[in-house]
Structures are given as C-alpha cells and as structure tokens.
Design a protein around this motif. Structure first.
Motif, mmCIF file in Angstrom:
data_model
loop_
_atom_site.group_PDB
_atom_site.id
_atom_site.type_symbol
_atom_site.label_atom_id
_atom_site.label_comp_id
_atom_site.label_asym_id
_atom_site.label_seq_id
_atom_site.Cartn_x
_atom_site.Cartn_y
_atom_site.Cartn_z
ATOM 1 N N ILE A 1 23.187 -22.953 9.742
ATOM 2 C CA ILE A 1 23.659 -23.467 10.487
ATOM 3 C C ILE A 1 24.128 -24.607 9.924
ATOM 4 N N PHE B 1 27.323 -25.195 8.589
ATOM 5 C CA PHE B 1 28.380 -24.856 9.851
ATOM 6 C C PHE B 1 28.331 -26.881 9.621
ATOM 7 N N PRO C 1 30.426 -20.259 7.608
ATOM 8 C CA PRO C 1 30.423 -21.558 8.268
ATOM 9 C C PRO C 1 31.436 -22.140 7.725
#
Length: 352
Positions: free
Chosen positions: A77, A80, A105
């Motif tokens: 995450i 990303f 990502p």
C-alpha cells in the motif's frame, strides 16, 4: 519529451529484459526512468547503465501463510502511494513492467492515473505478481505460445528482449576468461542470478568425469565459490559475470542451466545445445518445470528433473547431448522464436 517508466525486480530475470530494450528506447528518443524496490538487485543493475532510479516500498506476495503476510500488505500500500506520487511527477506516456513484486504497486498506480501499461510475462504460467498487475495492463507480452490461453485477449506473443551485446562475444576471449589452454569443448554451467545449491553440488560431484572431456566455466552464484577447487585445471568458477558473459557464451559448446525463462530465451537466441534442471515444485511454483517441458517438446533441450538428479545421470546426459549437439543447434536455428526486442519496441512505440 517522451518519458517511459520501466519497472520490475526481485531477481535479475525481472531486470535483464528491461536492460535489453534501453539502448533501443534511447535510439528512438525516449527519456527513461526506472522504479524498483529500495534495496533490490534491480537497483544495482540499473544504476550501472546510468538510468535514473527511484526506490519504493515493496512487500512480497506469498501463497503460503507466514507472519510476514501481516505487515507486507502495508508495504504494498505504501509502495502504491509512493509510485502514484512519482508517476504523477514523471508523467510517462507508458509504463513497461517486467514483473516481480515491486511492479504491482507501480502498475496499479499507473492504472489509477490512466497511464497505459505493457506487462511482459516470461514464464508459461503467470506468477502471482503479474496475475494481480494484469488488471492494470493494456497489453501482456508473452514468451511461450502456451501462455496466451492464461492471459486472455490482452496477450500477444512477442518473445523476450535479448541484450544485443550477447551476440557480439569473441570465442578466443571466452577461452582466455576461462584460462583454458587446450582445445577441449567448453561446458558452461549457470544456476540463475542467485545460484543453485543442488546444481552446484551435482556438478562438483561429476567434475572429475566431466573434466575428461570438457573445460568447465561455472557461474555458481554469490558466496558459492568452492575454494578447495580453485586450482583444478580446466575448471573456472565465478560468483557472477557481467561484461564477460557475451565472450563466455561465444566460447560455449554446451550448457547446463536452470530453466528460468530469460536464460532459455538466451539459449534459443544463441542456439546453444543444453541440458536443463528445472527448479522442483518444492522450491518454486513449478514454472521452470513447464518451461523445460516446452523446450524439450520443441527439440531444443534435454531435461533432468531435480528429484532424479545424480552425478552419473548428469555426466551421461551432458556427454550424450554434446555428441548430438548439431541436432539441438539446428532445431533452434530453424525454429527461432520471435525477435523479442523488436516486437516489444513496436508495442511501446505505439504510445509515442
């Protein structure tokens, strides 16, 4: 200014096809940036070719349970959002991804920014990272015709980009690198960028018999040089080779290799008679077994399964393939795969 972002990492196999297209991209006027992990093997390899490198957070995606599965999704995450910020700043016309966990990502961030993405899958069946990333892909390049059924209508058979310098080696230079002073044929042994314990062990158990007929160049992986064998005549060990590789290929008469897709693409492009020992399912998802089966089916290789590997079988198979080497060489020359570099560049240049 036309910018392309390349991504991919984790092993050399997720980087070398990117390196192969860099000279062509520069020729065609692209400005190149690379997004990889902060400390992966790709960082060192890309910085050597003087391409701007940006490191992001990267978590490994696993099919099995481990406590690392709890924290790694947070790394993905974070990666990303880091990739989103970078891509927003770099504004590339297209992203080209060679796979590996760090690419996920990057590809998903590109999709959210509506930046076209081309993914390359070298193995017959897509890995987990490319399966996830394929949702953000515009096109998916594949190396084996068998792969098309796994990737759907986005798929296109391109082959794998091969570095041009691999075709420019000098045989005599390769013999000097091996410090060989006789005319025995050369057996090159390569276990992948990280080396291979089982291949290394089996080769060394067979070494006394193999050296009767061959000189041996052994690329054994970092930390895998056997000091006790350093002075054995006709046997030369390297942890890793860089600029020497084209010359070693030029001098090679037969090759023993794992069945990673990029190594196979190089073997076919250079038409080298070979014996393959694919990684077992215990150590992988089984992709190398499928790759090797395809090579054997096409008449390019002989395959030894890791579970069946013995010093005697290894020696006998290498001797047999060398004796019949012209069959394998001619089969590869007659049935060469697509020009991967040309085909991938053609797709990229659609986004000029």
């Amino acid at each position: 200014m036309r910018t392309i972002v390349l991504t991919g990492g984790g092993t050399a196999g997720h980087v070398t096809p990117n390196i192969a297209i860099i000279p062509k991209l520069l020729e065609d006027g692209w400005t190149i940036k690379y997004i990889g992990s902060k400390e992966g093997i790709e960082k060192e390899l890309i910085e050597k070719v003087n391409i701007p490198y940006y490191g992001i957070s990267s978590g490994k995606l696993r099919r099995y349970f481990t406590l690392k599965n709890i924290k790694d999704p947070f790394k993905v995450i974070a990666g990303f959002f880091e990739a989103y910020k970078l891509l927003s700043k770099l504004k590339p016309k297209v992203v080209f991804s060679k796979g590996g966990y760090v690419s996920v990502p990057v590809v998903l961030a590109a999709k959210s920014l509506k930046i076209p993405v081309i993914i390359h899958e070298s193995d017959i069946t897509p890995g987990l990272a490319n399966k996830i990333a394929s949702r953000g892909a515009s096109r998916i390049c594949v190396n084996f015709p068998e792969t098309l059924k796994y990737v759907g209508p986005k798929g296109i058979l391109t082959g794998t980009p091969i570095r041009e310098d691999l075709f420019k080696g000098n045989k005599e230079a390769g013999q000097k690198i091996g410090e060989f002073h006789d005319k025995k044929p050369i057996l090159m042994v390569m276990g992948g960028s990280l080396g291979s314990v089982k291949v290394n062990e089996s080769l060394r158990k067979s070494l006394e018999n193999l050296l009767k007929n061959f000189n041996v160049i052994h690329i054994c992986g970092k930390g895998n040089v056997d000091e006790s064998l350093k002075d054995v005549k006709g046997y030369k060990q390297f942890e890793y080779v860089g600029d020497e590789l084209p010359h070693i290929f030029a001098a090679t008469d037969i090759m023993l290799s794992r069945a990673g897709a990029n190594a196979l693409a190089e073997i076919v492009a250079l038409s080298i008679a070979n014996v393959l020992i694919p990684l077992s399912k215990e150590a992988s998802r089984g992709d190398q077994i499928l790759n090797a089966q395809s090579m054997e089916k096409q008449g390019y290789s002989e395959v030894i399964q890791e579970e069946e590997l013995t010093a005697e079988l290894l020696t006998d198979t290498i001797n047999r393939v060398y004796t019949n080497r012209e069959f394998y060489e001619n089969t590869m020359k007659e049935n060469k795969k697509n020009d991967g570099t040309k085909n991938v560049m053609s797709l990229i240049n659609e986004y000029k």
